[in-house]
Design a protein around this motif. Structure first.
Motif, PDB file in Angstrom:
ATOM      1  N   UNK A  11       0.703  -1.323  -0.004  1.00 36.65           N
ATOM      2  CA  UNK A  11      -0.081   0.165   0.145  1.00 36.65           C
ATOM      3  C   UNK A  11       0.638   1.111  -0.160  1.00 36.65           C
ATOM      4  N   UNK A  12       2.086   0.964   0.185  1.00 33.97           N
ATOM      5  CA  UNK A  12       3.052   2.267   0.413  1.00 33.97           C
ATOM      6  C   UNK A  12       3.590   2.628  -0.889  1.00 33.97           C
ATOM      7  N   UNK A  13       3.511   1.798  -2.083  1.00 33.81           N
ATOM      8  CA  UNK A  13       3.876   2.067  -3.425  1.00 33.81           C
ATOM      9  C   UNK A  13       3.410   3.335  -3.885  1.00 33.81           C
ATOM     10  N   UNK A  14       4.332   3.916  -4.709  1.00 37.25           N
ATOM     11  CA  UNK A  14       3.733   5.266  -5.292  1.00 37.25           C
ATOM     12  C   UNK A  14       2.741   4.773  -6.552  1.00 37.25           C
ATOM     13  N   UNK A  15       2.736   3.643  -6.858  1.00 34.55           N
ATOM     14  CA  UNK A  15       1.614   3.402  -7.659  1.00 34.55           C
ATOM     15  C   UNK A  15       0.137   3.404  -7.144  1.00 34.55           C
ATOM     16  N   UNK A  16       0.208   3.251  -6.088  1.00 31.60           N
ATOM     17  CA  UNK A  16      -0.937   3.055  -5.156  1.00 31.60           C
ATOM     18  C   UNK A  16      -2.026   4.104  -5.291  1.00 31.60           C
ATOM     19  N   UNK A  17      -1.991   5.551  -5.411  1.00 25.67           N
ATOM     20  CA  UNK A  17      -2.819   6.534  -5.609  1.00 25.67           C
ATOM     21  C   UNK A  17      -3.398   6.116  -6.845  1.00 25.67           C
ATOM     22  N   UNK A  18      -2.727   5.795  -8.254  1.00 27.05           N
ATOM     23  CA  UNK A  18      -3.200   5.617  -9.521  1.00 27.05           C
ATOM     24  C   UNK A  18      -4.149   4.466  -9.448  1.00 27.05           C
ATOM     25  N   UNK A  19      -3.913   3.309  -8.884  1.00 21.19           N
ATOM     26  CA  UNK A  19      -4.513   2.220  -8.924  1.00 21.19           C
ATOM     27  C   UNK A  19      -5.759   2.315  -8.193  1.00 21.19           C
ATOM     28  N   UNK A  20      -5.710   3.037  -6.990  1.00 19.01           N
ATOM     29  CA  UNK A  20      -6.899   3.424  -6.079  1.00 19.01           C
ATOM     30  C   UNK A  20      -7.901   4.313  -6.786  1.00 19.01           C
ATOM     31  N   UNK A  21      -7.535   5.115  -7.761  1.00 16.73           N
ATOM     32  CA  UNK A  21      -8.327   6.029  -8.425  1.00 16.73           C
ATOM     33  C   UNK A  21      -9.155   5.265  -9.581  1.00 16.73           C
ATOM     34  N   UNK A 331      -1.894   1.562 -15.919  1.00 17.13           N
ATOM     35  CA  UNK A 331      -1.273   0.560 -14.982  1.00 17.13           C
ATOM     36  C   UNK A 331      -2.388   0.065 -13.990  1.00 17.13           C
ATOM     37  N   UNK A 332      -3.081   1.218 -13.626  1.00 19.45           N
ATOM     38  CA  UNK A 332      -4.260   0.823 -12.516  1.00 19.45           C
ATOM     39  C   UNK A 332      -5.422   0.410 -13.418  1.00 19.45           C
ATOM     40  N   UNK A 333      -5.660   0.929 -14.201  1.00 16.18           N
ATOM     41  CA  UNK A 333      -6.773   0.418 -15.095  1.00 16.18           C
ATOM     42  C   UNK A 333      -6.819  -0.899 -15.624  1.00 16.18           C
ATOM     43  N   UNK A 334      -5.778  -1.496 -16.155  1.00 15.27           N
ATOM     44  CA  UNK A 334      -5.302  -2.686 -16.513  1.00 15.27           C
ATOM     45  C   UNK A 334      -5.614  -3.953 -15.225  1.00 15.27           C
ATOM     46  N   UNK A 335      -5.457  -3.549 -14.283  1.00 17.61           N
ATOM     47  CA  UNK A 335      -5.610  -4.786 -12.776  1.00 17.61           C
ATOM     48  C   UNK A 335      -6.986  -4.260 -12.636  1.00 17.61           C
ATOM     49  N   UNK A 336      -7.522  -3.209 -12.707  1.00 19.04           N
ATOM     50  CA  UNK A 336      -8.922  -2.991 -12.234  1.00 19.04           C
ATOM     51  C   UNK A 336     -10.150  -3.643 -13.406  1.00 19.04           C
ATOM     52  N   UNK A 337      -9.848  -3.513 -14.514  1.00 17.70           N
ATOM     53  CA  UNK A 337     -10.545  -4.111 -15.516  1.00 17.70           C
ATOM     54  C   UNK A 337     -10.336  -5.694 -15.444  1.00 17.70           C
TER      55      UNK A 337
END
Length: 453
Positions: A11-21, A331-337
């Motif tokens: 959860x501390x990754x710099x990618x976390x905010x983008x994935x959460x959005x 990055x976030x769209x791919x895993x969410x989809x």
């Protein structure tokens, strides 16, 4: 219908905010009630959580519950989807993964070459712990969607040690390549691009790329030949501008990688290569380009890392969140989809890392390959590809066996098998260099690696 919980491991990754959005924007399709951040680094995660909280309340404006925890039990209890994005050892160890090989004249990269083998040895057992904890606490129909690198080694370890785990290993680099291709050819609706692909993670080729009947593979070949790089016009213009002002980032590690696509296709023009093949097919040239004192890890720490945490400090001091604080995108769209496809049984097409089982007919049955698949509630339904040509098959077998050996070395605590893995890797010129590299990595990783005898 039951509302679900999504947990982000790392959860501390710099990618976390983008994935959460990306998750929050799909809350209705996911029937989402809660997002949980889980990390062993409390201080780092708490800072990232400030941005995540802002995204949910002020940006997306939703009523999704946010939980932030350092407890595996709390993180996984009731979770339906677990998005894993661990970085074992943090950026300190990533920097060493990149810089140690350069001491010996070998490619320094976090997921490829011996840096990838080092990172893999650190990540195998922590990923197995995630699987076991999730199995213990999460919903029975859970899915672990794994972004944790090096994905090829992690997926092989999961196959070998936890063959029944409900885990799908994925990588967004092929999607980034498709995004660059689309921008280069001025195509807006990337979702209508369909492609075939074969390989291992960070080690594959696009064999066809189609957009509404257009053969994009042939078009992009022409574009690359003309521009000598796989980057869209707006990127090229920015690079030219930055070079004229002396901006060092205009000649960063990534620019070299995108330029190398041209070099690879000049010699082998049939398929579009994954950019990571640069490190294997152009090892000597990559080492010559790399700065042993300032690698990609330093670029990230002085870029994305700095921007995020400076943005958090600025927000806490002023109540204003700067535009460049975090990035949200493919990055976030791919895993969410992918989660939506699993939950709603859509049978959408994705690229996944999965056991071969004949999908590539002339590769081993148990090889963890990266190929297209239809995704439904039962998991991937792999789409069979043509036999792999002899040249690519030879490269893949060398890489596959290096990865299999490093997994066996970690499981068995075998120094000999680790040395075999290093010796077999295409980025290493000799057995003696392999031994020097292995011994250096043993020293640098210390207790983060399994003990080798």
């Amino acid at each position: 219908m039951k509302k679900i919980k999504v947990t982000l491991v790392g959860g501390g990754s710099t990618f976390t905010p983008g994935i959460v959005k990306s998750i929050a924007l799909r809350a209705e399709e996911l029937e989402l009630a809660e997002i949980c951040l889980f990390d062993i680094d409390k201080e780092r995660q708490d800072k990232v959580a400030v941005v995540v909280d802002w995204i949910l309340k002020e940006d997306v404006k939703c009523d999704i519950k946010l939980t932030v925890t350092n407890s595996a039990k709390e993180a996984y209890t009731g979770a339906t989807f677990i998005f894993a994005q661990m970085r074992v050892g943090g950026y300190k160890m990533r920097e060493l993964d990149e810089k140690v090989p350069l001491r010996f004249g070998c490619v320094g990269q976090e997921t490829c070459g011996t840096g990838g083998l080092s990172y893999g040895m650190r990540t195998i057992l922590p990923m197995i712990k995630v699987i076991d904890d999730v199995e213990k606490y999460a919903e029975k129909d859970h899915w672990i969607l794994n972004y944790s690198n090096p994905a090829a080694i992690v997926s092989e370890a999961c196959r070998k040690l936890r063959p029944n785990a409900r885990i799908i290993n994925i990588c967004d680099m092929p999607i980034a390549i498709i995004d660059m291709l689309a921008a280069s050819l001025n195509i807006k609706d990337v979702s209508n691009i369909r492609y075939d692909y074969f390989g291992l993670n960070h080690f594959g080729w696009f064999t066809s790329i189609d957009y509404k009947g257009r053969d994009l593979l042939e078009e992009i070949k022409v574009y690359i030949k003309e521009n000598k790089v796989l980057l869209p016009p707006q990127h090229l213009e920015k690079i030219r501008k930055n070079k004229s002002t002396g901006d060092r980032h205009a000649v960063s590690s990534w620019l070299h990688v995108w330029e190398s696509v041209y070099t690879m296709m000049e010699s082998f023009p049939d398929y579009l290569p994954n950019t990571y093949l640069t490190y294997y097919l152009l090892s000597k040239e990559t080492v010559e380009h790399q700065d042993p004192t300032y690698t990609r890890a330093n670029e990230v720490m002085n870029g994305r890392e700095r921007d995020l945490f400076a943005g958090v400090d600025h927000y806490l001091a002023t109540g204003e969140l700067k535009e460049d604080t975090f990035y949200a995108g493919s990055h976030g769209d791919w895993i969410s989809d992918l989660a939506i496809a699993l939950k709603n049984d859509t049978h959408a097409r994705f690229l996944v890392i999965t056991e071969n089982r004949g999908a590539l007919p002339n590769m081993p049955y148990d090889a963890m390959v990266e190929v297209p698949a239809y995704i439904g509630k039962k998991g991937p339904e792999v789409i069979a590809q043509n036999p792999v040509p002899l040249f690519q098959q030879g490269l893949m077998m060398q890489q596959l066996n290096s990865e299999k050996l490093i997994v066996e070395a970690a499981i068995e605590g075998s120094y000999e098998k680790a040395l075999q893995a290093f010796t077999l890797n295409k980025t290493v010129p000799s057995m003696e260099v392999a031994k020097q590299l292995l011994d250096a990595f043993i020293k640098e990783n210390g207790e983060l690696w399994p003990t080798l005898k």
